[in-house]
Scaffold this motif. Structure first.
Motif, mmCIF file in Angstrom:
data_model
loop_
_atom_site.group_PDB
_atom_site.id
_atom_site.type_symbol
_atom_site.label_atom_id
_atom_site.label_comp_id
_atom_site.label_asym_id
_atom_site.label_seq_id
_atom_site.Cartn_x
_atom_site.Cartn_y
_atom_site.Cartn_z
ATOM 1 N N ASP A 261 1.524 1.496 -6.239
ATOM 2 C CA ASP A 261 1.834 1.193 -7.645
ATOM 3 C C ASP A 261 0.677 0.443 -8.302
ATOM 4 N N SER A 263 -2.467 0.676 -7.424
ATOM 5 C CA SER A 263 -3.557 1.650 -7.585
ATOM 6 C C SER A 263 -3.322 2.530 -8.810
ATOM 7 N N LYS A 264 -2.103 2.985 -8.962
ATOM 8 C CA LYS A 264 -1.771 3.857 -10.095
ATOM 9 C C LYS A 264 -1.923 3.106 -11.420
ATOM 10 N N THR A 265 -1.465 1.859 -11.446
ATOM 11 C CA THR A 265 -1.591 1.050 -12.658
ATOM 12 C C THR A 265 -3.055 0.849 -13.030
ATOM 13 N N CYS A 267 -5.561 2.852 -12.364
ATOM 14 C CA CYS A 267 -6.104 4.117 -12.896
ATOM 15 C C CYS A 267 -5.631 4.358 -14.323
ATOM 16 N N ASP A 268 -4.372 4.002 -14.600
ATOM 17 C CA ASP A 268 -3.826 4.222 -15.940
ATOM 18 C C ASP A 268 -4.443 3.273 -16.969
ATOM 19 N N LYS A 269 -4.815 2.049 -16.523
ATOM 20 C CA LYS A 269 -5.318 1.041 -17.454
ATOM 21 C C LYS A 269 -6.810 0.784 -17.282
ATOM 22 N N GLN A 270 -7.506 1.706 -16.676
ATOM 23 C CA GLN A 270 -8.930 1.508 -16.393
ATOM 24 C C GLN A 270 -9.735 1.298 -17.674
ATOM 25 N N ASN A 325 -14.742 5.964 -8.090
ATOM 26 C CA ASN A 325 -13.291 5.944 -7.907
ATOM 27 C C ASN A 325 -12.865 4.660 -7.201
#
Length: 402
Positions: A261, A263-265, A267-270, A325
């Motif tokens: 979660d 990691s996903k957050t 990527c979404d807020k990069q 990444n």
């Protein structure tokens, strides 16, 4: 040998409880009265040790001593010579100072080679089990440890307040084991059944195997696991730790899902490239909080083992490519030391010898700050995988100091 030892001396009894019973067995009115007699005797036999002997019961344990702890050890050994029995030695009952620290930089004490976080040692309230006091009139060391809130023998809650005067129980002040300071007999208290979570944690740190918690033979590791969970998920005394059972029943998958979660957050807020993003921005203190629980090796630290496994998998899922990444996150020296199961000094040596390449440029004659992002996660993982941690060591040594 003029001191009469208390009856039924057991190894799990606390030092303070033993001293109270020693007073009663020898007819002293209080601990301070006995302490003055012992200090006078020590003055004749070893004046240095005499000066370190505490006159207050609450300060009697060795971990309370600072510079005089060595002299206090000597005094306790001399006191053993006065006892008329082969009961466990005074040192076996003591909580000793130790240089070992739990992450993040939490001091610890040890007893019979078990390392216990200092923050777990109760100081103001020492709860009791009335049923245990009926069976044996002494205080076990376990009652001094804060996560222990239920008697693992009788499955009941420990009593923290006197039902007569409603004051917190602390036998160190009252110098009475079976009675409150007001005179109420604590053995008369009716106990209530303890909640499941309290029973589970108490059994776990008492040395019993519990199916829903990690089966670890080393008691120091068990204390480290409980400490890590409380520091990470319980932010105040009012927080409920009932989720601990469900969390560890699905270990390490429950922890991996949490990291996924994060990691996903990220990527979404990069906001900027991952090769210019600090590891802590994405994962917080996940590495620094588990680097010593109280050991660094994966074989003795299941939380660090899970974190390392997750980060290895993360790097494998994000291979090196033109676009930065999550495998290119920047680690600082402290995080790098945790990931490599080594010391900060070793990381500096790895830089000097060229095993670790800096991801940043330093100014001439400047020293790298321990909190400054300086290494790519990918490269640190590759270095870890190229070296094998010895199973007999608590600290991986990559390079000798010379």
């Amino acid at each position: 040998m003029f001191l009469i030892s208390p009856d039924k001396a057991t190894v799990n009894e606390s030092l303070e409880s033993f001293l109270i019973r020693l007073c009663k067995a020898n007819g002293f009115e209080s601990y301070q009265t006995m302490a003055l007699v012992i200090r006078d005797w020590l003055q004749d036999n070893d004046h240095e040790a005499a000066g370190s002997w505490p006159l207050t019961l609450s300060r009697a344990n060795i971990y309370h001593a600072n510079h005089s702890s060595g002299f206090r050890v000597r005094a306790l050994k001399l006191l053993d010579e006065l006892l008329d029995t082969n009961s466990p030695s005074m040192l076996e009952r003591c909580l000793l100072n130790t240089t070992t620290a739990f992450s993040p930089n939490l001091a610890s004490v040890s007893q019979r080679n078990i390392i216990i976080p200092l923050k777990f040692i109760r100081t103001s309230t020492i709860p009791v089990c009335p049923q245990c006091l009926t069976e044996h009139q002494y205080i076990p060391q376990l009652w001094h440890i804060s996560p222990y809130e239920a008697c693992h023998h009788h499955k009941c809650e420990l009593i923290t307040h006197c039902p007569s005067c409603n004051e917190q129980l602390n036998y160190l002040q009252a110098e009475r084991i079976t009675h409150c300071e007001c005179g109420y007999d604590l053995r008369l208290i009716n106990t209530i059944k303890a909640p499941t979570i309290n029973k589970v944690i108490s059994e776990y740190i008492a040395g019993k195997d519990v199916d829903c918690l990690p089966l670890r033979a080393d008691m120091s590791e068990r204390f480290g696991i409980i400490l890590w969970y409380q520091n990470r998920y319980l932010h105040s005394k009012s927080d409920d730790d009932s989720s601990l059972i469900s969390f560890f029943e699905h270990w390490p998958q429950s922890f991996f899902e949490e990291l996924d979660d994060l990691s996903k957050t990220a990527c979404d807020k990069q906001l900027k490239s991952f090769n210019q993003t600090d590891f802590s921005v994405v994962f917080g203190d996940v590495l620094t909080s588990c680097q010593k629980l109280p050991f660094r090796t994966l074989q003795q630290n299941i939380v660090l083992e899970a974190v390392v496994d997750y980060l290895i998998s993360l790097v494998e899922k994000n291979p090196k490519c033109k676009m930065a990444n999550l495998g290119d996150l920047q680690l600082n020296i402290i995080e790098t030391a945790a990931l490599l199961s080594t010391s900060i000094e070793q990381v500096y040596r790895l830089i000097e010898e060229g095993y670790l390449q800096l991801a940043i440029k330093l100014k001439l004659h400047s020293r790298l700050s321990p909190n400054q992002g300086a290494f790519y996660l990918r490269q640190v993982i590759e270095l870890r995988q190229s070296r094998i941690t010895p199973t007999y060591s608590n600290n991986m040594t990559y390079l000798p100091s010379w």
